[in-house]
Design a protein around this motif. Structure first.
Motif, mmCIF file in Angstrom:
data_model
loop_
_atom_site.group_PDB
_atom_site.id
_atom_site.type_symbol
_atom_site.label_atom_id
_atom_site.label_comp_id
_atom_site.label_asym_id
_atom_site.label_seq_id
_atom_site.Cartn_x
_atom_site.Cartn_y
_atom_site.Cartn_z
ATOM 1 N N PRO A 134 0.768 -1.274 -0.071
ATOM 2 C CA PRO A 134 0.363 -0.275 0.203
ATOM 3 C C PRO A 134 0.950 1.346 0.067
ATOM 4 O O PRO A 134 1.954 1.140 0.848
ATOM 5 C CB PRO A 134 -0.567 0.197 1.451
ATOM 6 C CG PRO A 134 -0.326 -1.390 2.282
ATOM 7 C CD PRO A 134 0.540 -2.016 0.908
ATOM 8 N N GLY A 135 0.240 2.692 -0.426
ATOM 9 C CA GLY A 135 1.094 3.049 -0.937
ATOM 10 C C GLY A 135 2.493 3.346 -1.564
ATOM 11 O O GLY A 135 3.051 4.258 -2.018
ATOM 12 N N GLU A 136 2.256 2.896 -2.335
ATOM 13 C CA GLU A 136 3.554 2.294 -3.944
ATOM 14 C C GLU A 136 2.849 3.645 -4.854
ATOM 15 O O GLU A 136 1.442 3.554 -4.958
ATOM 16 C CB GLU A 136 3.655 1.072 -4.073
ATOM 17 C CG GLU A 136 4.967 0.548 -4.541
ATOM 18 C CD GLU A 136 5.138 -1.148 -5.360
ATOM 19 O OE1 GLU A 136 4.735 -1.139 -6.378
ATOM 20 O OE2 GLU A 136 5.047 -1.627 -4.168
ATOM 21 N N GLY A 137 3.558 3.718 -5.620
ATOM 22 C CA GLY A 137 3.268 5.052 -6.715
ATOM 23 C C GLY A 137 3.014 5.869 -5.882
ATOM 24 O O GLY A 137 2.331 7.223 -7.284
ATOM 25 N N LEU A 138 3.112 6.596 -5.185
ATOM 26 C CA LEU A 138 2.536 7.637 -4.346
ATOM 27 C C LEU A 138 3.418 8.710 -4.609
ATOM 28 O O LEU A 138 4.733 8.512 -4.719
ATOM 29 C CB LEU A 138 1.947 7.748 -3.006
ATOM 30 C CG LEU A 138 1.251 6.979 -2.527
ATOM 31 C CD1 LEU A 138 0.695 7.250 -0.795
ATOM 32 C CD2 LEU A 138 -0.498 8.015 -3.185
ATOM 33 N N ASN A 139 3.322 9.768 -5.121
ATOM 34 C CA ASN A 139 4.593 10.959 -5.648
ATOM 35 C C ASN A 139 3.808 12.101 -4.528
ATOM 36 O O ASN A 139 3.739 13.171 -4.399
ATOM 37 C CB ASN A 139 4.110 11.598 -6.849
ATOM 38 C CG ASN A 139 5.253 12.328 -7.640
ATOM 39 O OD1 ASN A 139 6.622 12.308 -6.367
ATOM 40 N ND2 ASN A 139 4.874 13.492 -8.328
#
Length: 87
Positions: free
Chosen positions: A43-48
């Motif tokens: 979870p939270g992978e790819g958040l910029n």
């Protein structure tokens, strides 16, 4: 109410021990599920998220001192305390 109706102190200790054991067992089980799901789904992978996004907002100059602090506690509208920048 259930524990209060038990006459023997040993029975109360047994019920308390079982409750504590159940709590520890289920907490460990929930922790294991959370760790497995977190490692599989990421979870939270790819958040910029920018590095400075968590900075606190600047304090207005008129909010300095004790009087400004006390006046800032009072919200301007009914929903201002829920939607404003101040917690």
């Amino acid at each position: 109410l259930g524990i209060g109706s038990i006459a023997k102190a040993a029975t109360v200790g047994k019920v308390g021990g079982l409750a504590l054991g159940y709590f520890i067992l289920m907490s460990t089980f929930a922790l294991a599920i959370g760790l497995v799901v977190g490692n599989l789904i990421h979870p939270g992978e790819g958040l910029n998220i920018a590095a400075g996004a968590g900075d606190a907002p600047k304090v207005a100059e008129d909010a300095e001192g004790m009087a400004g602090f006390l006046l800032s506690i009072i919200p301007t509208t009914l929903l201002a305390s829920l939607t404003g920048e101040s917690i």
